[in-house]
Design a protein around this motif. Structure first.
Motif, PDB file in Angstrom:
ATOM      1  N   ALA A 207       0.819  -1.214   0.000  1.00  0.00           N
ATOM      2  CA  ALA A 207       0.000   0.000   0.000  1.00  0.00           C
ATOM      3  C   ALA A 207       0.850   1.260   0.000  1.00  0.00           C
ATOM      4  CB  ALA A 207      -0.936   0.014   1.201  1.00  0.00           C
ATOM      5  N   VAL A 208       0.330   2.305  -0.652  1.00  0.00           N
ATOM      6  CA  VAL A 208       0.930   3.636  -0.625  1.00  0.00           C
ATOM      7  C   VAL A 208      -0.163   4.625  -0.223  1.00  0.00           C
ATOM      8  CG1 VAL A 208       2.635   3.081  -2.382  1.00  0.00           C
ATOM      9  CG2 VAL A 208       0.426   4.049  -3.073  1.00  0.00           C
ATOM     10  N   ASN A 209       0.247   5.833   0.122  1.00  0.00           N
ATOM     11  CA  ASN A 209      -0.725   6.850   0.489  1.00  0.00           C
ATOM     12  C   ASN A 209      -1.634   7.162  -0.698  1.00  0.00           C
ATOM     13  OD1 ASN A 209      -1.956   8.587   2.242  1.00  0.00           O
ATOM     14  ND2 ASN A 209      -0.294  10.081   2.317  1.00  0.00           N
ATOM     15  N   LYS A 210      -2.875   7.474  -0.412  1.00  0.00           N
ATOM     16  CA  LYS A 210      -3.871   7.695  -1.454  1.00  0.00           C
ATOM     17  C   LYS A 210      -3.409   8.771  -2.433  1.00  0.00           C
ATOM     18  CE  LYS A 210      -8.080   6.603  -2.874  1.00  0.00           C
ATOM     19  NZ  LYS A 210      -8.465   5.201  -3.190  1.00  0.00           N
ATOM     20  N   GLY A 211      -3.386   8.411  -3.714  1.00  0.00           N
ATOM     21  CA  GLY A 211      -3.044   9.370  -4.744  1.00  0.00           C
ATOM     22  C   GLY A 211      -1.567   9.663  -4.907  1.00  0.00           C
ATOM     23  N   GLN A 212      -0.702   8.888  -4.248  1.00  0.00           N
ATOM     24  CA  GLN A 212       0.733   9.144  -4.314  1.00  0.00           C
ATOM     25  C   GLN A 212       1.488   7.866  -4.683  1.00  0.00           C
ATOM     26  OE1 GLN A 212       2.460  11.402  -1.123  1.00  0.00           O
ATOM     27  NE2 GLN A 212       0.522  12.394  -0.613  1.00  0.00           N
ATOM     28  N   ASN A 213       2.695   8.035  -5.198  1.00  0.00           N
ATOM     29  CA  ASN A 213       3.592   6.918  -5.508  1.00  0.00           C
ATOM     30  C   ASN A 213       2.975   5.873  -6.437  1.00  0.00           C
ATOM     31  OD1 ASN A 213       6.178   7.397  -4.265  1.00  0.00           O
ATOM     32  ND2 ASN A 213       5.140   7.213  -2.290  1.00  0.00           N
ATOM     33  N   ALA A 214       2.253   6.345  -7.450  1.00  0.00           N
ATOM     34  CA  ALA A 214       1.654   5.425  -8.421  1.00  0.00           C
ATOM     35  C   ALA A 214       2.726   4.637  -9.174  1.00  0.00           C
ATOM     36  CB  ALA A 214       0.783   6.210  -9.408  1.00  0.00           C
ATOM     37  N   GLU A 215       3.877   5.272  -9.398  1.00  0.00           N
ATOM     38  CA  GLU A 215       4.961   4.604 -10.115  1.00  0.00           C
ATOM     39  C   GLU A 215       5.490   3.415  -9.314  1.00  0.00           C
ATOM     40  OE1 GLU A 215       9.406   5.587 -11.969  1.00  0.00           O
ATOM     41  OE2 GLU A 215       8.289   7.108 -10.837  1.00  0.00           O
ATOM     42  N   LEU A 216       5.659   3.600  -8.002  1.00  0.00           N
ATOM     43  CA  LEU A 216       6.119   2.511  -7.138  1.00  0.00           C
ATOM     44  C   LEU A 216       5.101   1.375  -7.123  1.00  0.00           C
ATOM     45  CD1 LEU A 216       7.916   1.202  -5.010  1.00  0.00           C
ATOM     46  CD2 LEU A 216       6.846   2.680  -3.288  1.00  0.00           C
ATOM     47  N   LEU A 217       3.826   1.717  -7.091  1.00  0.00           N
ATOM     48  CA  LEU A 217       2.769   0.705  -7.087  1.00  0.00           C
ATOM     49  C   LEU A 217       2.808  -0.115  -8.376  1.00  0.00           C
ATOM     50  CD1 LEU A 217       0.715   0.198  -4.830  1.00  0.00           C
ATOM     51  CD2 LEU A 217      -0.970   1.464  -6.167  1.00  0.00           C
ATOM     52  N   GLN A 218       3.028   0.567  -9.493  1.00  0.00           N
ATOM     53  CA  GLN A 218       3.099  -0.132 -10.778  1.00  0.00           C
ATOM     54  C   GLN A 218       4.317  -1.050 -10.835  1.00  0.00           C
ATOM     55  OE1 GLN A 218       0.845  -0.261 -13.318  1.00  0.00           O
ATOM     56  NE2 GLN A 218       2.238  -1.858 -14.074  1.00  0.00           N
ATOM     57  N   LYS A 219       5.449  -0.581 -10.308  1.00  0.00           N
ATOM     58  CA  LYS A 219       6.648  -1.415 -10.262  1.00  0.00           C
ATOM     59  C   LYS A 219       6.411  -2.661  -9.414  1.00  0.00           C
ATOM     60  CE  LYS A 219      10.142   2.213 -10.898  1.00  0.00           C
ATOM     61  NZ  LYS A 219      11.267   2.945 -10.269  1.00  0.00           N
ATOM     62  N   PHE A 220       5.709  -2.502  -8.309  1.00  0.00           N
ATOM     63  CA  PHE A 220       5.422  -3.651  -7.445  1.00  0.00           C
ATOM     64  C   PHE A 220       4.592  -4.680  -8.199  1.00  0.00           C
ATOM     65  CE2 PHE A 220       3.110  -6.174  -4.405  1.00  0.00           C
ATOM     66  CZ  PHE A 220       4.017  -6.397  -3.374  1.00  0.00           C
ATOM     67  N   ASN A 221       3.532  -4.227  -8.865  1.00  0.00           N
ATOM     68  CA  ASN A 221       2.658  -5.156  -9.593  1.00  0.00           C
ATOM     69  C   ASN A 221       3.412  -5.874 -10.718  1.00  0.00           C
ATOM     70  OD1 ASN A 221       0.357  -4.602  -8.066  1.00  0.00           O
ATOM     71  ND2 ASN A 221      -0.234  -2.876  -9.362  1.00  0.00           N
ATOM     72  N   THR A 222       4.211  -5.134 -11.457  1.00  0.00           N
ATOM     73  CA  THR A 222       4.975  -5.736 -12.548  1.00  0.00           C
ATOM     74  C   THR A 222       5.984  -6.747 -12.015  1.00  0.00           C
ATOM     75  OG1 THR A 222       4.759  -3.702 -13.852  1.00  0.00           O
ATOM     76  CG2 THR A 222       6.464  -5.267 -14.514  1.00  0.00           C
ATOM     77  N   GLY A 223       6.689  -6.363 -10.960  1.00  0.00           N
ATOM     78  CA  GLY A 223       7.670  -7.264 -10.366  1.00  0.00           C
ATOM     79  C   GLY A 223       7.030  -8.503  -9.783  1.00  0.00           C
ATOM     80  N   LEU A 224       5.875  -8.351  -9.150  1.00  0.00           N
ATOM     81  CA  LEU A 224       5.164  -9.488  -8.578  1.00  0.00           C
ATOM     82  C   LEU A 224       4.782 -10.491  -9.666  1.00  0.00           C
ATOM     83  CD1 LEU A 224       3.723 -10.867  -6.172  1.00  0.00           C
ATOM     84  CD2 LEU A 224       1.713  -9.430  -6.683  1.00  0.00           C
ATOM     85  N   ASN A 225       4.254 -10.008 -10.770  1.00  0.00           N
ATOM     86  CA  ASN A 225       3.880 -10.897 -11.870  1.00  0.00           C
ATOM     87  C   ASN A 225       5.098 -11.609 -12.452  1.00  0.00           C
ATOM     88  OD1 ASN A 225       1.144 -10.254 -11.703  1.00  0.00           O
ATOM     89  ND2 ASN A 225       1.351  -8.478 -13.052  1.00  0.00           N
ATOM     90  N   ASN A 226       6.218 -10.905 -12.522  1.00  0.00           N
ATOM     91  CA  ASN A 226       7.450 -11.529 -13.029  1.00  0.00           C
ATOM     92  C   ASN A 226       7.938 -12.634 -12.096  1.00  0.00           C
ATOM     93  OD1 ASN A 226       7.400  -9.765 -15.194  1.00  0.00           O
ATOM     94  ND2 ASN A 226       8.962  -8.381 -14.370  1.00  0.00           N
ATOM     95  N   LEU A 227       7.862 -12.393 -10.792  1.00  0.00           N
ATOM     96  CA  LEU A 227       8.307 -13.398  -9.825  1.00  0.00           C
ATOM     97  C   LEU A 227       7.419 -14.635  -9.855  1.00  0.00           C
ATOM     98  CD1 LEU A 227       9.272 -11.290  -6.655  1.00  0.00           C
ATOM     99  CD2 LEU A 227      10.754 -12.174  -8.445  1.00  0.00           C
ATOM    100  N   LYS A 228       6.125 -14.429 -10.027  1.00  0.00           N
ATOM    101  CA  LYS A 228       5.212 -15.573 -10.120  1.00  0.00           C
ATOM    102  C   LYS A 228       5.497 -16.379 -11.384  1.00  0.00           C
ATOM    103  CE  LYS A 228       1.358 -13.792  -7.347  1.00  0.00           C
ATOM    104  NZ  LYS A 228      -0.077 -13.386  -7.333  1.00  0.00           N
ATOM    105  N   ALA A 229       5.773 -15.695 -12.473  1.00  0.00           N
ATOM    106  CA  ALA A 229       6.030 -16.390 -13.734  1.00  0.00           C
ATOM    107  C   ALA A 229       7.333 -17.183 -13.683  1.00  0.00           C
ATOM    108  CB  ALA A 229       6.071 -15.375 -14.877  1.00  0.00           C
ATOM    109  N   SER A 230       8.317 -16.680 -12.953  1.00  0.00           N
ATOM    110  CA  SER A 230       9.627 -17.346 -12.896  1.00  0.00           C
ATOM    111  C   SER A 230       9.696 -18.449 -11.845  1.00  0.00           C
ATOM    112  CB  SER A 230      10.711 -16.308 -12.604  1.00  0.00           C
ATOM    113  OG  SER A 230      10.568 -15.782 -11.287  1.00  0.00           O
ATOM    114  N   GLY A 231       8.691 -18.512 -10.958  1.00  0.00           N
ATOM    115  CA  GLY A 231       8.711 -19.500  -9.886  1.00  0.00           C
ATOM    116  C   GLY A 231       9.387 -19.020  -8.615  1.00  0.00           C
ATOM    117  N   GLU A 232       9.958 -17.809  -8.654  1.00  0.00           N
ATOM    118  CA  GLU A 232      10.645 -17.254  -7.485  1.00  0.00           C
ATOM    119  C   GLU A 232       9.660 -16.985  -6.343  1.00  0.00           C
ATOM    120  OE1 GLU A 232      13.847 -15.834  -5.182  1.00  0.00           O
ATOM    121  OE2 GLU A 232      13.767 -17.013  -7.037  1.00  0.00           O
TER     122      GLU A 232
END
Length: 465
Positions: A207-232
């Motif tokens: 979680a991030v503060n409402k309306g802030q750090n959208a870029e960090l949130l997007q990086k988290f989602n992208t990284g999470l999907n990559n880790l799931k795909a790789s088995g990590e």
């Protein structure tokens, strides 16, 4: 140099936008297997390994701030940190305040009782009894939602280890907690068993503060999907919830050996906080102590107000106000260490003010009159005649205040400062050996405080001679 460093810490912005920079992420301190500290003092767990792996995948670094769950959420809202990952359930109520990532773990609530308890097998068996929950969690919400229906009382605690200890003492009969936390604790031999199926399955989110750090949130989602795909991702989870989650030597001697470095680091931080704070407290005490005995009604009023404010409010409230309230209102960041030193300095300074006032008033008034009759001014008389005599009276009380301030540092654990008490709590979160660990922590405090007490007694005897 110290003041300059503290000032820099206060003005450093938590925002990190550019690729490869560091994001400051708050977390809980005692929520194994998602976040806890290992024997080397490093924060580990599903959340910790996951956010670091996502950072590596997305090209950013992570600065972990262990604050405790409640304080972590406040830190995000106050913009003291960029985000929070702490086994935080995604709920509609929290979405009003925070922006969440995609769920990174699917959890659910279970009830657990002691292994030796064969009476509590369902919610209906809780009638007329007490259950323990952790503040701000789904387990707490679920327990409170059914307590009237099943007729039991709910008591809340700040962390999971204390919640489990409540049941071990016999004051409560059950806990409501997320099932992976229960599973990990049972694997570590905490003496509990689950007696109900999972309830209210919900996802954990970053979680991030409402309306802030959208870029960090997007990086988290992208990284999470990559880790799931790789088995990590599966590898990280299974290392804490699978057969690999084994126990260490938790005998009393084994605990001393394995936790000694971490406890000594905590003691070092305790002493640093105490020494620095009492230094500034003495300066404040002298200034406001002189105000308190001044001939000016305005200076006396200022001194009295200072004392009344910081003696008349709880130290915990002062810590939260200075760390969360002031930065949030004025729009700047303050480190936990800076906030802790300021809090202890102001609080101890109020008591030092009264020690200085009492010391000055213990000097015979004729000393001032005699000095003034010789044509010496008020301030020179105070500096050269009154204060040197007053200091002899103040030294024992000063050392006593040093001891009190040392013990008060334990309250700063709510800000995530890894002093001695916080180190003990973090260790207990990973091994669930509360009795043994608090005994060890208590012995360390006792040895240090007794040494200071003996020093105070010796100085006092010398002053009397």
């Amino acid at each position: 140099m110290l003041v300059a460093g503290l000032g820099t810490a206060m003005l450093t912005s938590p925002q990190a936008k550019a690729e490869g920079e560091t994001y400051t992420v708050a977390t809980d301190t005692t929520f194994a297997p998602f976040e806890f500290q290992d024997k080397q003092g490093k924060f580990v767990g599903i959340d910790m390994d996951l956010i670091r792996a996502i950072g590596a995948d997305q090209g950013f670094n992570v600065d972990i701030k262990p604050l405790g769950f409640d304080a972590a959420l406040q830190a995000v809202q106050a913009n003291q940190v960029d985000g929070v990952i702490a086994g935080m359930s995604i709920t509609d109520e929290r979405k009003k305040v925070f922006d969440f990532s995609e769920p990174y773990f699917e959890s659910g609530i279970q009830m657990a009782v002691l292994k030796s308890n064969d009476e509590i097998k369902s919610y209906a068996d809780l009638r007329g009894k007490r259950v323990a929950v952790k503040n701000g969690t789904q387990g707490s919400d679920f327990a409170n939602s059914i307590k009237d229906e099943y007729g039991f009382e709910v008591v809340s605690f700040a962390d999971s280890s204390t919640m489990f200890d409540e049941v071990k003492t016999g004051n409560s009969v059950a806990v409501f907690e997320d099932y992976p936390v229960l599973l990990y604790g049972i694997a570590q031999g905490n003496g509990f068993k689950t007696v109900t199926p999972k309830e209210d399955p919900t996802g954990y989110g970053f979680a991030v503060n409402k309306g802030q750090n959208a870029e960090l949130l997007q990086k988290f989602n992208t990284g999470l999907n990559n880790l799931k795909a790789s088995g990590e991702y599966d590898k990280i989870v299974s290392s804490y919830l699978g057969e690999a989650a084994t126990t260490d030597d938790n005998s009393f001697i084994g605990l001393i050996k394995s936790t000694f470095p971490m406890l000594m680091a905590g003691l070092k931080m305790t002493l640093i906080l105490t020494v620095v704070s009492i230094f500034f407290a003495l300066i404040l005490g002298v200034i406001f102590g002189l105000f308190r005995v001044s001939r000016s009604i305005w200076l006396r009023a200022i001194g009295t107000t200072f004392v009344d404010i910081f003696r008349g409010t709880p130290l915990l409230v002062q810590a939260f106000f200075i760390y969360f309230g002031i930065p949030s209102t004025l729009g700047f960041q303050m480190s936990a260490l800076t906030a802790g030193i300021i809090t202890l300095s102001l609080n101890a300074g109020a008591y030092m003010t009264e020690i200085v006032r009492g010391g000055i008033q213990s000097v015979d008034k004729g000393q001032m009159e005699a000095s003034r009759s010789l044509g010496i001014g008020y301030l020179p008389t105070m500096r050269r005649v009154i204060l040197p005599q007053a200091i002899r009276t103040m030294i024992p009380s000063y050392i006593n205040q040093f001891v009190i301030t040392l013990k008060d540092t334990s309250i700063l654990s709510v800000l995530g400062i890894a002093e001695l008490t916080q180190s003990g709590r973090i260790i207990i979160a990973g091994n669930y050996k509360a009795f043994e660990m608090w005994l060890i922590v208590g012995i360390i405090y006792f040895v240090v405080i007794m040494a200071l007490t003996k020093l105070s007694d010796r100085l006092e005897r010398r002053m009397v001679k």
